[in-house]
Design a protein around this motif. Structure first.
Motif, PDB file in Angstrom:
ATOM      1  N   ASN A 124     -15.805  -4.684 -33.980  1.00 12.79           N
ATOM      2  CA  ASN A 124     -16.983  -5.758 -33.172  1.00 12.79           C
ATOM      3  C   ASN A 124     -16.631  -5.751 -31.898  1.00 12.79           C
ATOM      4  OD1 ASN A 124     -18.708  -7.737 -32.935  1.00 12.79           O
ATOM      5  ND2 ASN A 124     -17.739  -9.486 -34.049  1.00 12.79           N
ATOM      6  N   ASN A 125     -17.554  -5.338 -31.114  1.00 11.46           N
ATOM      7  CA  ASN A 125     -17.847  -5.343 -29.586  1.00 11.46           C
ATOM      8  C   ASN A 125     -19.078  -5.429 -28.882  1.00 11.46           C
ATOM      9  OD1 ASN A 125     -18.158  -2.390 -29.260  1.00 11.46           O
ATOM     10  ND2 ASN A 125     -16.074  -2.172 -29.696  1.00 11.46           N
ATOM     11  N   TYR A 126     -19.026  -5.109 -27.990  1.00 13.46           N
ATOM     12  CA  TYR A 126     -20.419  -5.321 -27.254  1.00 13.46           C
ATOM     13  C   TYR A 126     -21.190  -4.304 -27.467  1.00 13.46           C
ATOM     14  CZ  TYR A 126     -18.698  -2.741 -23.283  1.00 13.46           C
ATOM     15  OH  TYR A 126     -18.032  -1.784 -22.685  1.00 13.46           O
ATOM     16  N   ILE A 127     -20.558  -3.046 -27.310  1.00 15.15           N
ATOM     17  CA  ILE A 127     -21.401  -1.807 -27.686  1.00 15.15           C
ATOM     18  C   ILE A 127     -21.772  -1.639 -28.875  1.00 15.15           C
ATOM     19  CG2 ILE A 127     -21.034   0.740 -27.563  1.00 15.15           C
ATOM     20  CD1 ILE A 127     -19.008   0.579 -25.517  1.00 15.15           C
ATOM     21  N   THR A 128     -20.971  -1.934 -29.913  1.00 12.22           N
ATOM     22  CA  THR A 128     -21.260  -1.840 -31.523  1.00 12.22           C
ATOM     23  C   THR A 128     -22.326  -2.836 -31.864  1.00 12.22           C
ATOM     24  OG1 THR A 128     -19.574  -3.171 -32.228  1.00 12.22           O
ATOM     25  CG2 THR A 128     -19.075  -0.958 -31.952  1.00 12.22           C
ATOM     26  N   GLN A 129     -22.340  -4.049 -31.177  1.00  4.63           N
ATOM     27  CA  GLN A 129     -23.337  -5.092 -31.334  1.00  4.63           C
ATOM     28  C   GLN A 129     -24.529  -4.542 -30.832  1.00  4.63           C
ATOM     29  OE1 GLN A 129     -21.889  -8.602 -29.583  1.00  4.63           O
ATOM     30  NE2 GLN A 129     -20.099  -9.085 -31.059  1.00  4.63           N
ATOM     31  N   ALA A 130     -24.752  -3.943 -29.719  1.00  4.44           N
ATOM     32  CA  ALA A 130     -25.931  -3.577 -29.108  1.00  4.44           C
ATOM     33  C   ALA A 130     -26.549  -2.492 -29.983  1.00  4.44           C
ATOM     34  CB  ALA A 130     -25.870  -3.220 -27.665  1.00  4.44           C
ATOM     35  N   ALA A 145     -26.720  -6.578 -40.913  1.00  2.00           N
ATOM     36  CA  ALA A 145     -25.610  -5.672 -40.675  1.00  2.00           C
ATOM     37  C   ALA A 145     -24.521  -6.415 -40.176  1.00  2.00           C
ATOM     38  CB  ALA A 145     -25.739  -4.422 -39.516  1.00  2.00           C
ATOM     39  N   ALA A 146     -23.348  -6.817 -40.919  1.00  2.00           N
ATOM     40  CA  ALA A 146     -22.411  -7.683 -40.647  1.00  2.00           C
ATOM     41  C   ALA A 146     -21.306  -7.030 -39.833  1.00  2.00           C
ATOM     42  CB  ALA A 146     -21.858  -8.350 -41.840  1.00  2.00           C
ATOM     43  N   ALA A 147     -20.702  -7.628 -38.843  1.00  3.72           N
ATOM     44  CA  ALA A 147     -19.543  -7.130 -38.017  1.00  3.72           C
ATOM     45  C   ALA A 147     -18.300  -7.435 -38.414  1.00  3.72           C
ATOM     46  CB  ALA A 147     -19.766  -7.274 -36.565  1.00  3.72           C
ATOM     47  N   TYR A 148     -17.349  -6.367 -38.544  1.00  5.77           N
ATOM     48  CA  TYR A 148     -15.935  -6.656 -38.947  1.00  5.77           C
ATOM     49  C   TYR A 148     -15.093  -6.235 -37.802  1.00  5.77           C
ATOM     50  CZ  TYR A 148     -17.329  -8.339 -43.417  1.00  5.77           C
ATOM     51  OH  TYR A 148     -18.044  -8.995 -44.474  1.00  5.77           O
ATOM     52  N   ASN A 178      -9.917  -0.411 -24.886  1.00  2.11           N
ATOM     53  CA  ASN A 178     -10.906  -0.696 -23.717  1.00  2.11           C
ATOM     54  C   ASN A 178     -12.106   0.112 -24.325  1.00  2.11           C
ATOM     55  OD1 ASN A 178     -12.319  -0.836 -21.545  1.00  2.11           O
ATOM     56  ND2 ASN A 178     -11.301   0.720 -20.291  1.00  2.11           N
ATOM     57  N   PRO A 179     -13.027  -0.419 -25.040  1.00  5.17           N
ATOM     58  CA  PRO A 179     -14.204   0.329 -25.611  1.00  5.17           C
ATOM     59  C   PRO A 179     -15.261   0.582 -24.926  1.00  5.17           C
ATOM     60  CG  PRO A 179     -14.233  -2.320 -26.370  1.00  5.17           C
ATOM     61  CD  PRO A 179     -12.789  -1.898 -25.206  1.00  5.17           C
ATOM     62  N   SER A 180     -15.106   1.549 -23.834  1.00  4.51           N
ATOM     63  CA  SER A 180     -15.976   1.979 -22.902  1.00  4.51           C
ATOM     64  C   SER A 180     -16.699   3.167 -23.376  1.00  4.51           C
ATOM     65  CB  SER A 180     -15.669   1.881 -21.582  1.00  4.51           C
ATOM     66  OG  SER A 180     -14.546   2.754 -21.472  1.00  4.51           O
ATOM     67  N   VAL A 181     -15.806   4.230 -23.770  1.00  2.00           N
ATOM     68  CA  VAL A 181     -16.079   5.644 -24.217  1.00  2.00           C
ATOM     69  C   VAL A 181     -16.145   5.678 -25.651  1.00  2.00           C
ATOM     70  CG1 VAL A 181     -15.699   7.970 -23.996  1.00  2.00           C
ATOM     71  CG2 VAL A 181     -15.194   6.519 -22.200  1.00  2.00           C
ATOM     72  N   LEU A 182     -17.426   6.166 -26.042  1.00  2.10           N
ATOM     73  CA  LEU A 182     -17.753   6.256 -27.952  1.00  2.10           C
ATOM     74  C   LEU A 182     -17.476   7.618 -28.055  1.00  2.10           C
ATOM     75  CD1 LEU A 182     -18.348   5.045 -30.515  1.00  2.10           C
ATOM     76  CD2 LEU A 182     -20.750   5.261 -29.867  1.00  2.10           C
ATOM     77  N   ASN A 183     -16.382   8.044 -28.877  1.00  3.53           N
ATOM     78  CA  ASN A 183     -16.293   9.554 -29.402  1.00  3.53           C
ATOM     79  C   ASN A 183     -17.101   9.849 -30.491  1.00  3.53           C
ATOM     80  OD1 ASN A 183     -14.718  10.054 -27.227  1.00  3.53           O
ATOM     81  ND2 ASN A 183     -12.783   9.564 -28.364  1.00  3.53           N
ATOM     82  N   THR A 220     -27.986   7.108 -28.749  1.00  2.67           N
ATOM     83  CA  THR A 220     -28.879   7.744 -27.669  1.00  2.67           C
ATOM     84  C   THR A 220     -29.564   6.901 -26.865  1.00  2.67           C
ATOM     85  OG1 THR A 220     -29.066   9.731 -28.948  1.00  2.67           O
ATOM     86  CG2 THR A 220     -30.377   9.513 -27.242  1.00  2.67           C
ATOM     87  N   ARG A 221     -30.381   5.855 -27.472  1.00  5.63           N
ATOM     88  CA  ARG A 221     -30.829   4.667 -26.700  1.00  5.63           C
ATOM     89  C   ARG A 221     -30.145   3.992 -25.802  1.00  5.63           C
ATOM     90  NH1 ARG A 221     -35.911   3.158 -28.216  1.00  5.63           N
ATOM     91  NH2 ARG A 221     -35.624   3.801 -30.497  1.00  5.63           N
ATOM     92  N   TYR A 222     -28.923   3.678 -26.372  1.00  2.00           N
ATOM     93  CA  TYR A 222     -28.048   2.940 -25.530  1.00  2.00           C
ATOM     94  C   TYR A 222     -27.637   3.521 -24.400  1.00  2.00           C
ATOM     95  CZ  TYR A 222     -23.579   0.479 -24.476  1.00  2.00           C
ATOM     96  OH  TYR A 222     -22.778  -0.344 -23.749  1.00  2.00           O
TER      97      TYR A 222
END
Length: 793
Positions: A124-130, A145-148, A178-183, A220-222
């Motif tokens: 649960n962070n700002y990237i996954t929420q967006a 969708a529920a965040a965990y 540091n969730p900035s790079v999504l693999n 992709t949109r993000y």
């Protein structure tokens, strides 16, 4: 009494008309063999009985149609259920299908209208929420969708709340702190294929692909919105993803119809099986088989006539089954070679009929035959169900386990029928399947487990199974062996199991030369007569005429054997020869051994029978008598005195335990003499042995042919005898409608067939009221006795 027969009758009988043509000569030569004439007579009997029992015969022939119609209904239901599934279709040019939006959790087949949620995600962070926010907001169907915080917390919830969530997404970052790079991401769904009330739910197209496509679109949109040069295009992103399967034939490897048809055709054929064994056992139980034997019917003629009749029924039934399948447009019948279908049904029916004959030898009651037929049906149905699941005609059971199991199953025709149907069904899974041709009856079935060793082939042109054992060609060979093998066993067991009279042959009789060539059999001989055998319980005051007859026959025996002590005895015995005897009985004895059990299993208990047991029954204890030509001779005595047994011994139905008898010089102890003796004797048995389905004239024609009356004269002689016994008006009427007196008169007419030299009438007046007897020697003697008439030549 004076002779009541025609003195010229024998001469007239022997002067048979001869044809001049070669065909007539061949027929005369064939009809000179007792087995040949008996075969044709009994085959005709079987055909007439089948025609008169037209309802049962029609049911035997059309029963497969009824069961095929039932199979058609099952097949149509299965086709309707599978119509929308590509798995059961040939897909040569698949079309692309647009991936649908993520469905509501209430659309899941196993969740239904209960409380549920669609998606879960972690972390649960700002990237996954967006990303997940756009997934839910841009979905065509409202979802949540529920965040965990972690994947483990999602797993814990799913384990505690089964069937509440249809999917989860786990995002993977390069540095979780540091969730900035999504693999990448992981999609978690339930991959169980779900069926309910004929509805099929594919987990891939239901939720997995829609969820995967939606997450990829929003990732992709993000990242487009985070890139300055692409930020203005993010909102206008068009994302249409379609799925297209590979071209493939029908994936189903077996045919449900091929699995169902085997048991259904087997069930239909069981009507014929039960009818066959019921009728054959009824002939045995009612004494018809014994009556045929006393008229000279050979064992070979009896069994071959039944085998030929069942061959005829099997031929027509096999063709009808194949035609019924074609009329109902079964792919299994349309696409496979007709010859393959015909021979599978034909040989199966033949093997089943021979099995029925073998079963008949073990049964003596018609009611038991019905129960046995039902039991065989249940056993066969269960065994066919096992075969449907691949046991034991699969590579694993054939090679890896125990081939003996395959051999055991192959002893029963219905298992081979199920295997054959399975192969034919697998070759016609769809209407475009090529099926199996006659030339492929062996080659289609191969055991090549490694794909690199399997030769390529075009499935549109031919069918080959590389994991197969026992092809149709082998099945045909095994069914043929079963047909002949069970028939031989039936004939063999018929001889070694005691019949209704307790007569049987030794186990090794096939190795006895006298069995195949009766002329080699030696008579017991007059020198071997044993006075000491059997109980010595003659009454102290023996009837004078009986004692006088015994003295006369003993003197005659001494004369024949040259054992007379002086010239006076020789002269007295010679005087007895002036009047020729038709029948001479010297010390005849017959004992029925004591059997410790009885009933339907009595035949098996016969192995423990004992003739020396004090409970053994001596039906004939020591008979000495002679019947001169041209005289009526009556055997008087109460029930159980041995009157009918004497007749049975003289006609060869029962073997004598000791002693000898001569019928016009032919000894009854020599097998080669019995055929000649039977041609000279006519016997009216104690009870009427008639087929209710046959008419009076048909009885005389069939019995006459068996006895050896010339085939061109038997019809005329039958009419003459019916006129003599006053049954001309009922000649064409079935004997089931005869009264008791009419049946008795017909039995007398049968005894007169061929104008025999010796005529035996057993109980000629069975309907005389009780208490009308006379006394003789202190005993009441029934006038319903055995009469022997010796005809003067």
């Amino acid at each position: 009494m004076a002779d009541v027969g025609d003195k010229n009758g024998v001469a007239e009988t022997s002067m048979r008309p001869r044809g001049c043509g070669p065909v007539t000569g061949v027929v005369d030569w064939l009809m000179s063999f007792a087995t040949v004439r008996g075969f044709f007579a009994l085959y005709r009997k079987n055909a007439l009985v089948a025609v008169r029992n037209h309802r049962a015969t029609l049911l035997r022939l059309i029963a497969p149609l009824l069961f095929l119609l039932l199979a058609l209904l099952i097949d149509k239901a299965i086709q309707a259920n599978d119509a929308g599934q590509e798995t059961f279709q040939d897909v040569m040019d698949p079309t692309a299908e647009l991936i649908a939006p993520i469905p509501s959790c209430n659309e899941d087949m196993y969740i239904g209208p209960s409380n549920c949620s669609e998606l879960m995600y972690s972390p649960n962070n700002y990237i996954t929420q967006a990303i997940m926010g756009n997934v839910t907001s841009r979905n065509a169907v409202p979802i949540t969708a529920a965040a965990y915080p972690s994947q483990d917390s999602v797993q814990d919830y799913l384990l505690a709340h089964p069937d509440e969530v249809i999917g989860a997404v786990h995002f993977v970052f390069e540095d979780p702190s540091n969730p900035s790079v999504l693999n990448g991401f992981i999609v978690q769904t339930n991959t169980t294929v779900k069926f309910f009330k004929g509805t099929y739910q594919d987990p891939n197209t239901f939720v997995q692909l829609p969820l995967q496509s939606a997450v990829q679109r929003e990732i992709t949109r993000y990242y487009m919105s985070e890139t300055p040069s692409l930020a203005g295009m993010a909102e206008d992103l068009v994302w249409n993803v379609s799925i297209k399967t590979f071209a493939h034939p029908a994936i189903a490897t077996t045919s449900v119809l091929g699995q169902v048809l085997g048991p259904f055709v087997f069930a239909a054929c069981m009507f014929s099986f039960v009818s066959q064994i019921g009728f054959m056992v009824a002939e045995k139980e009612q004494g018809l088989r014994q009556a045929l034997q006393s008229m000279g019917c050979t064992t070979a003629a009896y069994w071959l006539s039944w085998a030929a009749w069942e061959f005829t029924i099997a031929f027509f039934s096999a063709n009808l089954i194949a035609c019924f399948g074609l009329l109902l447009h079964f792919d299994l019948f349309l696409n496979n070679n007709y010859g393959l279908l015909f021979f599978l049904f034909f040989l199966f029916l033949l093997a089943l009929s021979s099995l029925g004959m073998f079963v008949c030898t073990l049964i003596s009651k018609q009611q038991v035959a019905v129960y046995v037929g039902f039991a065989i049906f249940l056993i066969g149905w269960i065994m066919q169900t096992v075969v449907i699941f691949g046991v034991p005609y699969s590579v694993d059971f054939y090679y890896d386990y125990n081939m003996a199991l395959t051999c055991i199953f192959s002893l029963f025709p219905w298992d081979l029928l199920a295997k054959g149907f399975g192969d034919l069904g697998s070759a016609t899974v769809t209407s475009t399947s090529p099926g199996i041709s006659w030339s492929q009856r062996y080659s289609y079935c191969q055991d090549i487990p490694l794909s690199q060793d399997q030769p390529p082939f075009d499935p549109k042109e031919q069918y080959i199974d590389y994991e197969c054992v026992m092809p149709l060609g082998t099945i045909y060979v095994v069914l043929t062996v079963l047909w002949l093998g069970y028939f031989v066993l039936a004939v063999y067991f018929d001889q070694i199991i005691p019949n209704a009279m307790g007569v049987k042959l030794p186990l090794w009789f096939p190795f006895m030369p006298s069995y195949w060539m009766p002329s080699l059999a030696k008579a017991r001989g007059l020198h071997s007569i044993d006075d000491g055998m059997g109980p010595d319980d003659r009454p102290d005051e023996q009837d004078g005429d009986v004692a006088e007859e015994e003295v006369r026959m003993r003197e005659l025996l001494q004369h024949r054997t040259g054992a007379a002590s002086d010239a006076a005895e020789m002269s007295a015995a010679g005087a007895n020869l002036k009047n020729r005897n038709a029948v001479e009985v010297f010390g005849l004895k017959r004992v029925f051994p004591y059997i410790p059990c009885s009933g339907s299993c009595g035949s098996f208990c016969f192995a423990f029978a004992r003739t020396k047991d004090e409970r053994a029954f001596w039906a004939i204890k020591n008979s000495w008598l002679g019947i001169p030509e041209g005289q009526l001779f009556c055997l008087l005595g109460p029930n159980g005195a041995g009157k009918s047994t004497t007749i049975n011994v003289l006609t060869g139905v029962l073997p004598a335990s000791d002693g000898e008898a001569l019928v016009y010089g032919e000894p009854i102890s020599a097998a080669g003499s019995m055929e000649r003796i039977r041609s000279m004797m006519g016997v009216c048995p104690q009870f009427d042995v008639l087929w209710g389905e046959l008419t009076g004239v048909e009885h005389l024609q069939i019995y006459g042919a068996v006895k050896g009356v010339d085939w061109r004269r038997v019809g005329g002689e039958a009419d003459e005898l019916l006129e003599k016994v006053k049954l001309t008006y009922a000649a064409r009427q079935q004997t089931a409608a005869y009264s008791g007196g009419m049946r008795r008169r017909l039995s007398v007419a049968i005894a007169l067939l061929g104008n025999p030299k010796v005529r035996g009438l057993g109980e000629p007046f069975p309907h005389l009221p009780a208490g009308k007897g006379c006394e003789r020697g202190g005993q009441e003697v029934s006038p319903a006795s055995v009469h022997l008439l010796g005809q003067r030549t």
